[in-house]
Design a protein around this motif. Structure first.
Motif, PDB file in Angstrom:
ATOM      1  N   THR A 137       0.915  -1.120  -0.104  1.00 11.66           N
ATOM      2  CA  THR A 137      -0.123   0.144   0.124  1.00 11.66           C
ATOM      3  C   THR A 137       1.028   1.210   0.125  1.00 11.66           C
ATOM      4  O   THR A 137       0.606   2.251  -0.541  1.00 11.66           O
ATOM      5  CB  THR A 137      -0.792  -0.160   1.112  1.00 11.66           C
ATOM      6  OG1 THR A 137      -1.746  -1.141   1.170  1.00 11.66           O
ATOM      7  CG2 THR A 137      -1.709   1.257   1.231  1.00 11.66           C
ATOM      8  N   PHE A 138       1.948   1.160   0.634  1.00 13.14           N
ATOM      9  CA  PHE A 138       3.023   2.279   0.811  1.00 13.14           C
ATOM     10  C   PHE A 138       3.470   2.629  -0.773  1.00 13.14           C
ATOM     11  O   PHE A 138       3.469   3.734  -1.275  1.00 13.14           O
ATOM     12  CB  PHE A 138       3.980   1.917   1.473  1.00 13.14           C
ATOM     13  CG  PHE A 138       4.985   3.040   2.022  1.00 13.14           C
ATOM     14  CD1 PHE A 138       5.094   4.055   2.919  1.00 13.14           C
ATOM     15  CD2 PHE A 138       6.203   3.350   0.983  1.00 13.14           C
ATOM     16  CE1 PHE A 138       5.720   5.206   3.009  1.00 13.14           C
ATOM     17  CE2 PHE A 138       7.016   4.472   1.159  1.00 13.14           C
ATOM     18  CZ  PHE A 138       6.777   5.404   2.312  1.00 13.14           C
ATOM     19  N   PHE A 253       6.143  -1.043  10.670  1.00 15.29           N
ATOM     20  CA  PHE A 253       5.880  -1.479  11.750  1.00 15.29           C
ATOM     21  C   PHE A 253       4.199  -1.180  12.021  1.00 15.29           C
ATOM     22  O   PHE A 253       3.769   0.130  11.195  1.00 15.29           O
ATOM     23  CB  PHE A 253       6.209  -0.892  12.892  1.00 15.29           C
ATOM     24  CG  PHE A 253       7.703  -1.577  13.409  1.00 15.29           C
ATOM     25  CD1 PHE A 253       8.056  -2.792  13.935  1.00 15.29           C
ATOM     26  CD2 PHE A 253       8.814  -1.071  12.570  1.00 15.29           C
ATOM     27  CE1 PHE A 253       9.229  -3.334  14.112  1.00 15.29           C
ATOM     28  CE2 PHE A 253      10.105  -1.498  12.882  1.00 15.29           C
ATOM     29  CZ  PHE A 253      10.307  -2.524  13.414  1.00 15.29           C
ATOM     30  N   ASP A 254       3.477  -1.935  12.357  1.00 12.23           N
ATOM     31  CA  ASP A 254       1.875  -1.611  12.663  1.00 12.23           C
ATOM     32  C   ASP A 254       1.582  -1.493  14.249  1.00 12.23           C
ATOM     33  O   ASP A 254       2.320  -2.140  14.978  1.00 12.23           O
ATOM     34  CB  ASP A 254       1.215  -3.142  12.317  1.00 12.23           C
ATOM     35  CG  ASP A 254      -0.284  -2.677  12.120  1.00 12.23           C
ATOM     36  OD1 ASP A 254      -0.814  -2.204  13.032  1.00 12.23           O
ATOM     37  OD2 ASP A 254      -0.803  -3.195  11.096  1.00 12.23           O
ATOM     38  N   VAL A 280      12.824   3.885   9.962  1.00 13.54           N
ATOM     39  CA  VAL A 280      11.598   3.242  10.652  1.00 13.54           C
ATOM     40  C   VAL A 280      10.454   4.013  10.415  1.00 13.54           C
ATOM     41  O   VAL A 280      10.371   5.163  10.553  1.00 13.54           O
ATOM     42  CB  VAL A 280      12.076   3.167  12.008  1.00 13.54           C
ATOM     43  CG1 VAL A 280      11.140   2.341  12.548  1.00 13.54           C
ATOM     44  CG2 VAL A 280      13.301   2.233  12.309  1.00 13.54           C
ATOM     45  N   VAL A 281       9.547   3.269  10.122  1.00 10.29           N
ATOM     46  CA  VAL A 281       8.140   3.832   9.903  1.00 10.29           C
ATOM     47  C   VAL A 281       6.891   3.142  10.465  1.00 10.29           C
ATOM     48  O   VAL A 281       6.722   2.064  10.447  1.00 10.29           O
ATOM     49  CB  VAL A 281       7.556   3.680   8.342  1.00 10.29           C
ATOM     50  CG1 VAL A 281       6.327   4.433   7.977  1.00 10.29           C
ATOM     51  CG2 VAL A 281       8.476   4.354   7.427  1.00 10.29           C
ATOM     52  N   LEU A 282       6.348   4.127  11.476  1.00 13.07           N
ATOM     53  CA  LEU A 282       5.223   3.519  12.323  1.00 13.07           C
ATOM     54  C   LEU A 282       3.927   3.774  11.252  1.00 13.07           C
ATOM     55  O   LEU A 282       3.405   4.725  11.400  1.00 13.07           O
ATOM     56  CB  LEU A 282       5.088   4.243  13.539  1.00 13.07           C
ATOM     57  CG  LEU A 282       3.888   3.814  14.439  1.00 13.07           C
ATOM     58  CD1 LEU A 282       4.065   2.095  14.834  1.00 13.07           C
ATOM     59  CD2 LEU A 282       3.899   4.305  15.690  1.00 13.07           C
ATOM     60  N   ASN A 283       3.331   2.712  10.500  1.00 17.58           N
ATOM     61  CA  ASN A 283       2.490   3.046   9.330  1.00 17.58           C
ATOM     62  C   ASN A 283       1.113   2.691  10.225  1.00 17.58           C
ATOM     63  O   ASN A 283       1.119   1.773  11.325  1.00 17.58           O
ATOM     64  CB  ASN A 283       2.713   2.006   8.342  1.00 17.58           C
ATOM     65  CG  ASN A 283       1.827   2.388   7.081  1.00 17.58           C
ATOM     66  OD1 ASN A 283       1.295   3.688   7.314  1.00 17.58           O
ATOM     67  ND2 ASN A 283       1.706   1.457   6.398  1.00 17.58           N
ATOM     68  N   VAL A 313      19.516   7.082  18.950  1.00 19.34           N
ATOM     69  CA  VAL A 313      17.998   6.711  18.953  1.00 19.34           C
ATOM     70  C   VAL A 313      17.666   6.645  17.493  1.00 19.34           C
ATOM     71  O   VAL A 313      17.981   7.372  16.675  1.00 19.34           O
ATOM     72  CB  VAL A 313      17.197   7.918  19.749  1.00 19.34           C
ATOM     73  CG1 VAL A 313      15.655   7.475  19.519  1.00 19.34           C
ATOM     74  CG2 VAL A 313      17.627   8.008  20.882  1.00 19.34           C
ATOM     75  N   ALA A 314      16.805   5.634  17.092  1.00 19.07           N
ATOM     76  CA  ALA A 314      16.529   5.560  15.674  1.00 19.07           C
ATOM     77  C   ALA A 314      15.339   6.612  15.216  1.00 19.07           C
ATOM     78  O   ALA A 314      14.534   6.894  16.172  1.00 19.07           O
ATOM     79  CB  ALA A 314      16.026   4.096  15.411  1.00 19.07           C
ATOM     80  N   ARG A 315      15.364   7.121  14.156  1.00 19.12           N
ATOM     81  CA  ARG A 315      14.434   8.213  13.684  1.00 19.12           C
ATOM     82  C   ARG A 315      13.117   7.496  13.126  1.00 19.12           C
ATOM     83  O   ARG A 315      13.175   6.435  12.353  1.00 19.12           O
ATOM     84  CB  ARG A 315      15.079   8.939  12.548  1.00 19.12           C
ATOM     85  CG  ARG A 315      14.008   9.801  12.001  1.00 19.12           C
ATOM     86  CD  ARG A 315      13.548  10.943  12.819  1.00 19.12           C
ATOM     87  NE  ARG A 315      13.082  12.182  11.839  1.00 19.12           N
ATOM     88  CZ  ARG A 315      11.751  12.342  12.090  1.00 19.12           C
ATOM     89  NH1 ARG A 315      10.701  11.431  12.417  1.00 19.12           N
ATOM     90  NH2 ARG A 315      11.353  13.329  11.445  1.00 19.12           N
ATOM     91  N   VAL A 316      11.872   7.554  13.952  1.00 20.63           N
ATOM     92  CA  VAL A 316      10.934   6.838  13.544  1.00 20.63           C
ATOM     93  C   VAL A 316       9.958   8.016  13.061  1.00 20.63           C
ATOM     94  O   VAL A 316       9.476   9.002  13.286  1.00 20.63           O
ATOM     95  CB  VAL A 316      10.189   6.233  14.788  1.00 20.63           C
ATOM     96  CG1 VAL A 316       8.947   5.433  14.458  1.00 20.63           C
ATOM     97  CG2 VAL A 316      11.183   5.235  15.402  1.00 20.63           C
ATOM     98  N   TYR A 317       9.316   7.566  11.796  1.00 15.46           N
ATOM     99  CA  TYR A 317       8.410   8.387  10.787  1.00 15.46           C
ATOM    100  C   TYR A 317       6.934   7.845  11.337  1.00 15.46           C
ATOM    101  O   TYR A 317       6.779   6.735  11.243  1.00 15.46           O
ATOM    102  CB  TYR A 317       8.578   8.484   9.612  1.00 15.46           C
ATOM    103  CG  TYR A 317       9.743   8.951   9.085  1.00 15.46           C
ATOM    104  CD1 TYR A 317       9.829  10.603   8.783  1.00 15.46           C
ATOM    105  CD2 TYR A 317      10.943   8.326   8.891  1.00 15.46           C
ATOM    106  CE1 TYR A 317      11.009  10.952   8.451  1.00 15.46           C
ATOM    107  CE2 TYR A 317      12.210   9.006   8.567  1.00 15.46           C
ATOM    108  CZ  TYR A 317      12.237  10.150   8.182  1.00 15.46           C
ATOM    109  OH  TYR A 317      13.563  10.888   7.846  1.00 15.46           O
ATOM    110  N   ILE A 318       6.024   8.502  11.839  1.00 20.81           N
ATOM    111  CA  ILE A 318       4.726   8.427  12.085  1.00 20.81           C
ATOM    112  C   ILE A 318       3.636   8.838  10.996  1.00 20.81           C
ATOM    113  O   ILE A 318       3.772   9.943  10.792  1.00 20.81           O
ATOM    114  CB  ILE A 318       4.227   8.868  13.676  1.00 20.81           C
ATOM    115  CG1 ILE A 318       5.275   8.416  14.577  1.00 20.81           C
ATOM    116  CG2 ILE A 318       2.970   8.628  14.129  1.00 20.81           C
ATOM    117  CD1 ILE A 318       5.172   9.156  16.066  1.00 20.81           C
ATOM    118  N   GLY A 319       3.050   7.720  10.560  1.00 22.36           N
ATOM    119  CA  GLY A 319       1.940   8.194   9.740  1.00 22.36           C
ATOM    120  C   GLY A 319       1.106   7.071   9.217  1.00 22.36           C
ATOM    121  O   GLY A 319       1.120   6.027   9.679  1.00 22.36           O
ATOM    122  N   SER A 320      -0.003   7.571   8.295  1.00 20.60           N
ATOM    123  CA  SER A 320      -0.824   6.577   7.675  1.00 20.60           C
ATOM    124  C   SER A 320      -0.585   6.530   6.156  1.00 20.60           C
ATOM    125  O   SER A 320      -1.309   7.356   5.715  1.00 20.60           O
ATOM    126  CB  SER A 320      -2.331   6.614   8.209  1.00 20.60           C
ATOM    127  OG  SER A 320      -3.047   5.598   7.672  1.00 20.60           O
TER     128      SER A 320
END
Length: 470
Positions: A137-138, A253-254, A280-283, A313-320
């Motif tokens: 989907t991404f 990640f979910d 890292v992406v928190l999808n 610290v790992a950079r985590v992108y937050i989104g949908s």
């Protein structure tokens, strides 16, 4: 010549005329006015004794080539015109680095031999994660359309590696066909066998984004009881192969799948050495409210801290990242604003990939050259430790058991950084297939050629040619 002269005079060439050419008076052959004087002058200047007849020369002397053979061997890149950094790297690799890799079998221990398609390939982005974390989907969200072979669902739908790249029309190409295609940088995947190639395909479609970036969609990483079912190919090895080729690696990640399974841990461990490529992406983060999102983010950072083993610290992108609007009823106005900023940051990072592709390619080339140089030192040291006559098998076993000490000796002897040395376990595993006695001794000229390339040729190449996207 007689027939040509007759035709130029306006005579029609017929069979009767051809038969009676013997009776026709021979016409005078054409001549260029002033040619005899020019040839006489040239003859006097060269004094080479050439003879001339009927206004044509028997042989002409050519001026000598204006280059030195010694200088060509010493610095061949200075005499070869290059129009891009990629062309320069091709020449440097084939003339200076590839002989060193071949002599010490670096390609069996490290990555395979580079081809022209590896240098000409577009930047690649690989997506990793457990099933249903939104990898396919991404890609669909970025392309604004679906691609051939894309399957989306709550179950593990993507069961193969799919390379999404630009092409004249929309079609899917089987893996065995891609692996033998010389113009694609995937010929090295043949080492993983037909069981993997049957799970590999290429999806081509005309798209403006794919003209600059190629995406690699991967199967979902298994967890729970499913990971006990062994795959028919080396999944971790394939991930490591793609990681070396890619310019960016997205770990998705979910919020409902934060556990890192054993297979996922092995996959992340195989990415070591490519930490600068990982994002890292928190999808699907709009499935939880703001308070739950805060707790999910903390749990994800805790899980990553135990796997990545880095002080940073790992950079985590937050989104949908999908085509649906953000669920503002769950997140609220603050959450929606956060999502928009995070998504913009990730998209900016992705758009910078083509601009940084040239620097990334040089970075990977220099990294490869240093690894090949250290590999040559290690192999030559092992060869030097082998006895001439008796006890070869015992000595080889002792050297393999004490590879840590061998690495330490090579590091002290040649003043090499410890961080550039390969993994001891992986090196020992590959070394067990060979007889150390068959390896080459140290060749200082090859080492010096690589040092000259790193210290002079590459800086000179960067100085003369600028980035295309500057």
């Amino acid at each position: 010549m007689q027939l040509i002269s007759l035709a130029q005079e306006g005579n029609e060439l017929t069979s009767d005329l051809l038969k009676s050419t013997a009776d026709i008076e021979s016409p005078s052959l054409p001549s260029m006015e002033g040619l005899d004087a020019l040839l006489a002058e040239s003859k006097g200047a060269t004094m080479n004794g050439n003879s001339y007849s009927n206004g044509s020369t028997q042989s002409l002397s050519m001026p000598p080539m204006m280059y030195s053979t010694k200088s060509k061997k010493k610095n061949p890149t200075s005499l070869v015109p290059v129009t891009s950094v990629t062309d320069g790297l091709k020449i440097l690799y084939n003339e200076k680095l590839k002989p060193l890799e071949t002599a010490y079998r670096f390609n069996d221990f490290g990555s395979p031999v580079l081809t022209n398609s590896d240098f000409d390939a577009k930047p690649m982005v690989m997506l990793l994660g457990q099933y249903s974390t939104g990898k396919t989907t991404f890609i669909k969200h970025l392309l604004k359309c679906s691609y051939p072979g894309a399957h989306i669902g709550p179950e593990p739908t993507t069961d193969r590696f799919i390379v999404v790249m630009s092409g004249p029309d929309g079609r899917s190409i089987p893996g065995n066909t891609i692996a033998v295609h010389a113009d694609m940088p995937f010929t090295g995947l043949t080492t993983f066998g037909g069981s993997f190639l049957s799970k590999f395909e290429c999806s081509q479609m005309p798209h403006p984004l794919l003209e600059h970036i190629t995406f690699v969609d991967t199967p979902g990483v298994l967890s729970g009881e499913k990971q006990r079912t062994q795959r028919s190919y080396d999944f971790t090895g394939v991930i490591s192969w793609f990681a070396a080729k890619c310019d960016m690696i997205l770990l998705l990640f979910d919020p409902h799948k934060l556990d890192i399974s054993d297979e996922f841990k092995r996959v992340i461990s195989s990415l070591r050495g490519h930490d600068d490529k990982i994002r890292v992406v928190l999808n699907k983060a709009d499935q939880v409210d703001t308070q739950q999102l805060m707790r999910v983010y903390g749990a994800l950072m805790w899980s990553l801290g135990k796997v990545l083993n880095t002080p940073e610290v790992a950079r985590v992108y937050i989104g949908s990242f999908n085509d649906k609007p953000v669920n503002e009823a769950v997140l609220g106005p603050i959450g929606k604003d956060l999502f928009e900023k995070e998504q913009d940051d990730l998209l900016v990072d992705l758009m910078d990939i083509p601009k940084k592709a040239c620097d990334r390619r040089i970075n990977e080339f220099v990294k490869r050259a240093r690894a090949a140089k250290i590999h040559a030192y290690i192999i030559s040291h092992l060869k030097r430790e082998m006895p001439s006559f008796m006890g070869k098998s015992k000595t080889q076993k002792r050297l393999m058991d004490n590879l840590e000490d061998v690495f330490a000796k090579v590091q002290r002897e040649h003043h090499l950084p410890a961080g550039d040395f390969p993994s001891v376990e992986n090196f020992r595993e590959v070394l067990s297939r060979y007889n150390i006695e068959e390896f080459e001794k140290l060749k200082p000229k090859m080492i010096q050629a690589v040092d000259d390339m790193l210290g002079h040729d590459i800086p000179q190449l960067l100085k003369n040619i600028r980035n295309l996207y500057d």
